[in-house]
Design a protein around this motif. Sequence first.
Motif, PDB file in Angstrom:
ATOM      1  N   CYS A  96      -6.733  35.789 -67.035  1.00 10.69           N
ATOM      2  CA  CYS A  96      -6.551  36.752 -68.114  1.00 10.69           C
ATOM      3  C   CYS A  96      -5.106  37.240 -68.070  1.00 10.69           C
ATOM      4  O   CYS A  96      -4.659  37.783 -67.052  1.00 10.69           O
ATOM      5  N   ARG A  97      -4.383  37.053 -69.151  1.00 14.00           N
ATOM      6  CA  ARG A  97      -2.953  37.392 -69.175  1.00 14.00           C
ATOM      7  C   ARG A  97      -2.698  38.894 -69.138  1.00 14.00           C
ATOM      8  O   ARG A  97      -1.617  39.330 -68.756  1.00 14.00           O
ATOM      9  N   ASP A 172     -11.382  34.881 -77.749  1.00 11.44           N
ATOM     10  CA  ASP A 172     -10.452  34.503 -76.691  1.00 11.44           C
ATOM     11  C   ASP A 172      -9.796  35.752 -76.113  1.00 11.44           C
ATOM     12  O   ASP A 172      -9.198  36.535 -76.851  1.00 11.44           O
ATOM     13  N   LEU A 173      -9.890  35.925 -74.813  1.00 12.59           N
ATOM     14  CA  LEU A 173      -9.240  37.045 -74.124  1.00 12.59           C
ATOM     15  C   LEU A 173      -7.876  36.595 -73.590  1.00 12.59           C
ATOM     16  O   LEU A 173      -7.540  36.791 -72.420  1.00 12.59           O
ATOM     17  N   ASP A 174      -7.050  35.993 -74.472  1.00 13.51           N
ATOM     18  CA  ASP A 174      -5.784  35.419 -74.023  1.00 13.51           C
ATOM     19  C   ASP A 174      -4.616  36.396 -74.099  1.00 13.51           C
ATOM     20  O   ASP A 174      -3.469  36.029 -73.855  1.00 13.51           O
ATOM     21  N   GLY A 175      -4.891  37.645 -74.465  1.00 12.54           N
ATOM     22  CA  GLY A 175      -3.838  38.634 -74.495  1.00 12.54           C
ATOM     23  C   GLY A 175      -3.099  38.750 -75.800  1.00 12.54           C
ATOM     24  O   GLY A 175      -2.235  39.609 -75.954  1.00 12.54           O
ATOM     25  N   ALA A 184     -15.858  36.220 -73.451  1.00 13.62           N
ATOM     26  CA  ALA A 184     -16.141  35.426 -72.254  1.00 13.62           C
ATOM     27  C   ALA A 184     -14.842  35.191 -71.504  1.00 13.62           C
ATOM     28  O   ALA A 184     -13.817  34.870 -72.099  1.00 13.62           O
ATOM     29  N   TYR A 185     -14.895  35.364 -70.198  1.00  9.26           N
ATOM     30  CA  TYR A 185     -13.709  35.116 -69.388  1.00  9.26           C
ATOM     31  C   TYR A 185     -13.468  33.619 -69.237  1.00  9.26           C
ATOM     32  O   TYR A 185     -14.373  32.851 -68.907  1.00  9.26           O
ATOM     33  N   ALA A 186     -12.223  33.201 -69.476  1.00  9.94           N
ATOM     34  CA  ALA A 186     -11.817  31.842 -69.163  1.00  9.94           C
ATOM     35  C   ALA A 186     -11.589  31.736 -67.663  1.00  9.94           C
ATOM     36  O   ALA A 186     -11.242  32.725 -66.994  1.00  9.94           O
ATOM     37  N   ASN A 517      -6.457  40.842 -64.644  1.00 10.89           N
ATOM     38  CA  ASN A 517      -6.261  40.067 -63.421  1.00 10.89           C
ATOM     39  C   ASN A 517      -4.796  39.663 -63.269  1.00 10.89           C
ATOM     40  O   ASN A 517      -4.109  39.398 -64.248  1.00 10.89           O
ATOM     41  N   THR A 518      -4.323  39.592 -62.039  1.00 11.52           N
ATOM     42  CA  THR A 518      -2.896  39.410 -61.789  1.00 11.52           C
ATOM     43  C   THR A 518      -2.483  37.954 -61.548  1.00 11.52           C
ATOM     44  O   THR A 518      -1.288  37.669 -61.434  1.00 11.52           O
ATOM     45  N   HIS A 519      -3.436  37.028 -61.482  1.00  9.07           N
ATOM     46  CA  HIS A 519      -3.069  35.630 -61.216  1.00  9.07           C
ATOM     47  C   HIS A 519      -2.241  35.046 -62.353  1.00  9.07           C
ATOM     48  O   HIS A 519      -1.181  34.438 -62.108  1.00  9.07           O
TER      49      HIS A 519
END
Length: 536
Positions: A96-97, A172-175, A184-186, A517-519
């Motif tokens: 998640c961006r 899409d939770l792409d930011g 839904a989380y990718a 999330n920070t990844h």
Amino acid sequence: MGEFDYIIVGAGSAGCVLAERLSADRSKRVLLLEAGGSDRRFRIRMPIGYGRTFHDPAVNWRYTTEPDPGLGGRAAYWPRGKVVGGSSSINAMVYCRGLPGDYDDWRDAGNPGWGWTDVEPVFRSFERRIRRDGSQHGDGPLWVSDREPEYHPIKRHFYAAARELGLPVVDDLDGSAPEGGIGAYAVNTRKGLRCSAADAFLRPALARSNLVLAIHARVERVAIRGCRAVGVDYVQGGRRRQATARGEVVLCAGAVNTPQLLQLSGIGPGDLLQRLGIPVVHANAAVGGGLQDHLGISYFYRATEPTLNQVLGTWPGRLAAGLRYLLTRSGPLSLGVNQLGGLVRTSPGASRPNTQLYFNPVSYSIEHAGKRPLLKPDPYPGFIIGFNTCRPTSVGRIDIASPEPERPPRITPNYLSTDRDIEDVIASARLIGRIQETEAMRALVADRPVFDPARASDEEILADFRARSGSVFHACGTCRMAPESAGGVVDGELRVHGIRALRVVDASVFPNITSANTHAPTLMVAHKAARLIAAG
């Protein structure tokens, strides 16, 4: 090990990216040093295996914070990857961006070129998004898979509850949506296997003769001569070794180990270094400061219909899931358990989305000390709704406790030390209470939870949060990117203030924690850093 153009310390998310990017120039010799060992382990490759690596000392630093007043004097457990791929090899794979405003805040902290319009193309450059219809967007090496069609059928209740409350539901939770939303989380999976930073970036690059990976190589300090980084001292196989950098040393050891290394090398709070007998090379009290983290909690519910508990909690269910995974690389073992959620406002009056939600079709209300038992859920149908607040304002520190490199640093998160953070916690719990009370969710809830956020007082919510909450493992900010006069450790090109030929490239440089999330943002930082380094 001899002389290299670039020495990269840490083969985690950022280090894997930098090793691949910098070694693409075959005229440059690159050394990548990793304190942990190989990631060639089945429990790492199988997505749900992160339940086993969560406490495994073979691949995990297993840090513990100092007792924290915000948690009622409890210490928090902080797993961090000690393996090739770093935490991307042991995390829950959610990609998640964050939100555009997160990066505009980075820019406004004195870092031109780090706003959303600057970094969004960088994200796209390395992503390969696999949509739920099977289509592919982008041709980057990192797989970002939308597995929503495979998520558990009880998801329909959560979607319906969100719509009932007027929360935005997005595909899409792409930011890209500044308002966030529920969806839904990718996840970072590729054909049913974890797609870590090592898988996506490092492993293909290891075929290059100009890239050297050294594992079980723990760096003890940066060698500095005349305010210039000239190499590193490290231990491998019980022997002390040195490597020299013709060009630059790049620290990618993460939000815990990078400030530790800087302080061991004489870069940090002058009074601390003097007290520990470490010669001060460059005094900067900001090294180790600026620590931020997401703090989360789960609420456990009994369900009126089967959940993953009936699959993962029985021998027949586990056997069937295991055979399915081995034969087809599909099914619940090929997924994480953080399936739905999103970034939303707790009330219309909130200035931006201020809480991250999680909806998991499995429950673990029984405590198992020292374990994360993803294959031992509750013996009845259950699910979880949880949250962490998006942008905590509490700030802590990480400092060395000894001049001995083997001794873990002292981690002081300072959780819940601002009124704003307390208000966000209470508001987030109230939102979950409202979700719980929707008509859609009442059809799924078999009984009220042991702790009921819909009926508890503000004081009870806060007391429960202090007693049960824990880190969501998003530590960052301990080497902030900002002017030194504004509390920065690195500048806008990630160069350490006061030291030449030394950069930091990992989550420690975040000027503020991102909303999710920070990844993903760590990978973005590394790609942008590679361009800056290559440009000189």
